[in-house]
Write a protein that holds these residues in place. Sequence first.
Motif, PDB file in Angstrom:
ATOM      1  N   PRO A 307      41.233  30.846  39.395  1.00 29.60           N
ATOM      2  CA  PRO A 307      39.959  30.129  39.185  1.00 29.60           C
ATOM      3  C   PRO A 307      39.278  30.465  37.870  1.00 29.60           C
ATOM      4  CG  PRO A 307      40.105  30.905  41.444  1.00 29.60           C
ATOM      5  CD  PRO A 307      41.283  31.481  40.731  1.00 29.60           C
ATOM      6  N   THR A 308      39.500  31.650  37.343  1.00 28.25           N
ATOM      7  CA  THR A 308      38.840  32.051  36.093  1.00 28.25           C
ATOM      8  C   THR A 308      39.748  31.969  34.877  1.00 28.25           C
ATOM      9  OG1 THR A 308      39.455  34.366  36.445  1.00 28.25           O
ATOM     10  CG2 THR A 308      37.340  33.640  37.345  1.00 28.25           C
ATOM     11  N   GLY A 309      41.055  31.831  35.075  1.00 34.07           N
ATOM     12  CA  GLY A 309      41.984  31.878  33.956  1.00 34.07           C
ATOM     13  C   GLY A 309      42.440  33.280  33.616  1.00 34.07           C
ATOM     14  N   ILE A 310      41.890  34.290  34.285  1.00 35.34           N
ATOM     15  CA  ILE A 310      42.361  35.667  34.118  1.00 35.34           C
ATOM     16  C   ILE A 310      43.673  35.799  34.886  1.00 35.34           C
ATOM     17  CG2 ILE A 310      41.865  38.089  34.588  1.00 35.34           C
ATOM     18  CD1 ILE A 310      40.158  36.904  32.390  1.00 35.34           C
ATOM     19  N   ASN A 324      47.815  40.638  42.648  1.00 37.09           N
ATOM     20  CA  ASN A 324      47.404  41.840  41.947  1.00 37.09           C
ATOM     21  C   ASN A 324      47.799  43.083  42.722  1.00 37.09           C
ATOM     22  OD1 ASN A 324      46.304  40.782  39.608  1.00 37.09           O
ATOM     23  ND2 ASN A 324      44.256  40.578  40.457  1.00 37.09           N
ATOM     24  N   TRP A 325      47.767  44.212  42.042  1.00 42.16           N
ATOM     25  CA  TRP A 325      48.045  45.478  42.693  1.00 42.16           C
ATOM     26  C   TRP A 325      46.946  45.761  43.720  1.00 42.16           C
ATOM     27  CZ3 TRP A 325      52.730  47.202  41.449  1.00 42.16           C
ATOM     28  CH2 TRP A 325      53.250  46.914  40.185  1.00 42.16           C
ATOM     29  N   GLY A 331      42.212  44.592  44.499  1.00 41.28           N
ATOM     30  CA  GLY A 331      42.995  43.446  44.035  1.00 41.28           C
ATOM     31  C   GLY A 331      42.465  42.784  42.797  1.00 41.28           C
ATOM     32  N   SER A 332      41.854  43.540  41.894  1.00 44.71           N
ATOM     33  CA  SER A 332      41.375  42.970  40.633  1.00 44.71           C
ATOM     34  C   SER A 332      42.472  43.036  39.568  1.00 44.71           C
ATOM     35  CB  SER A 332      40.136  43.724  40.138  1.00 44.71           C
ATOM     36  OG  SER A 332      39.039  43.524  40.999  1.00 44.71           O
ATOM     37  N   ASN A 383      37.803  40.739  38.636  1.00 47.85           N
ATOM     38  CA  ASN A 383      38.347  39.935  39.725  1.00 47.85           C
ATOM     39  C   ASN A 383      38.688  38.540  39.206  1.00 47.85           C
ATOM     40  OD1 ASN A 383      38.468  38.162  42.127  1.00 47.85           O
ATOM     41  ND2 ASN A 383      37.842  39.996  43.224  1.00 47.85           N
ATOM     42  N   PRO A 384      39.952  38.100  39.295  1.00 52.34           N
ATOM     43  CA  PRO A 384      40.329  36.786  38.751  1.00 52.34           C
ATOM     44  C   PRO A 384      39.824  35.617  39.575  1.00 52.34           C
ATOM     45  CG  PRO A 384      42.204  37.774  39.857  1.00 52.34           C
ATOM     46  CD  PRO A 384      41.105  38.806  39.874  1.00 52.34           C
TER      47      PRO A 384
END
Length: 391
Positions: A307-310, A324-325, A331-332, A383-384
Amino acid sequence: MTTPALLPLSGRRLPPLNLGASAFPHHRATLRLSEKFILLLILSAFITLCFGAFFFLPDSSKHKRFDLGLEDVLIPHVDTSKGGKNLGGFLIHGQGHDEHRHREEEERLRNKIRADHEKALEEAKEKLKKSRDEIQAEIQTEKNKVVQELKKKDSKPLPPVPLPNLIGINSGEPADPDIREKRNKVKEMMKHAWDNYRQYGWGHNELKPIARKGHSTNIFGNSQMGATIVDALDTLYIMGLHDEFREGQEWIDKNLDFSVNSEVSVFEVNIRFIGGLLAAYYLSGQEVFKIKAVQLAGKLLPAFNTPTGIPWAMVNLKSGVGRNWGWASAGSSILAEFGTLHMEFVHLSYLTGDPVYYNKVMHIRKLLQKMDRPNGLYPNYLNPRTGRWGQ
């Protein structure tokens, strides 16, 4: 003195009770302070519950908006190509919607999912009626089709770009004998490490020197992708170990395959594989390294579909599913990882003429510039999904 006789209860005349205010001289017309406080507390809890239900329960429009100080980043809704406004496949919260149309689209989507599910069940039943050899033959046929399609897709020639002057080596010897001795010793150690990897761990990602066997760590998806070969190419070339360099180039040309079902670290694969392949290309000018780098970069792009593009920290090279790990602040994504993709991705856009790689990493940079920095410093985690800093 005589005691008066006691009359039976039924024979007594009792005065009627007066239930008026005069009968209770201490009667309260108002509530105590503690009782008022309890009623106020109950009322506040009820208002809070209504407030939370209004603002935090899922919206029927099935979409949300993240305002990060940058352009609107939206979670896509059902495709609305038929009727109504379609802003690039996204619906913006707050604009007028036709709720009836949304319900029809959702019902249509449910019917499609139900039909696909029934179709899959029928296909599974048909598969189970076949013998094991027939199923294996069909699987192999499908694999061959996928391989042929990938070869056709990857055979598209990349646009010609001017190659920088090759650095290479000039085979010169340093004048200082002490420096020359140290240089030769470093080269000897590199040759020793390469020869033992060649003997005991060829094709594996790493070598266990004491056990004398190869192994693959989870950052490379537990698959044999030859991480040591790719990572060592530029060092071999700069040291003048051209025979060893050609061995690595031949292995990469024939064996390096990115269509494996492996979950890899986006950061590690970027700096070791894409970085190593680009460095080998710029040093040697061999096209195979550029082609492999572009193929791998295409496998990493789905990690940016958040959602953020990260980007996610990990992505499956075959399915494109990212995650994510679990230990990284619930989970960030890790700033030190997604913040260091720029050099390789910008060079990929330069080599291919495709701006998608450049746009992905520049979006990260612009988003970070817009965000608040607690105490003037960037936190470690982001957080993505929400675009908020982690702990």
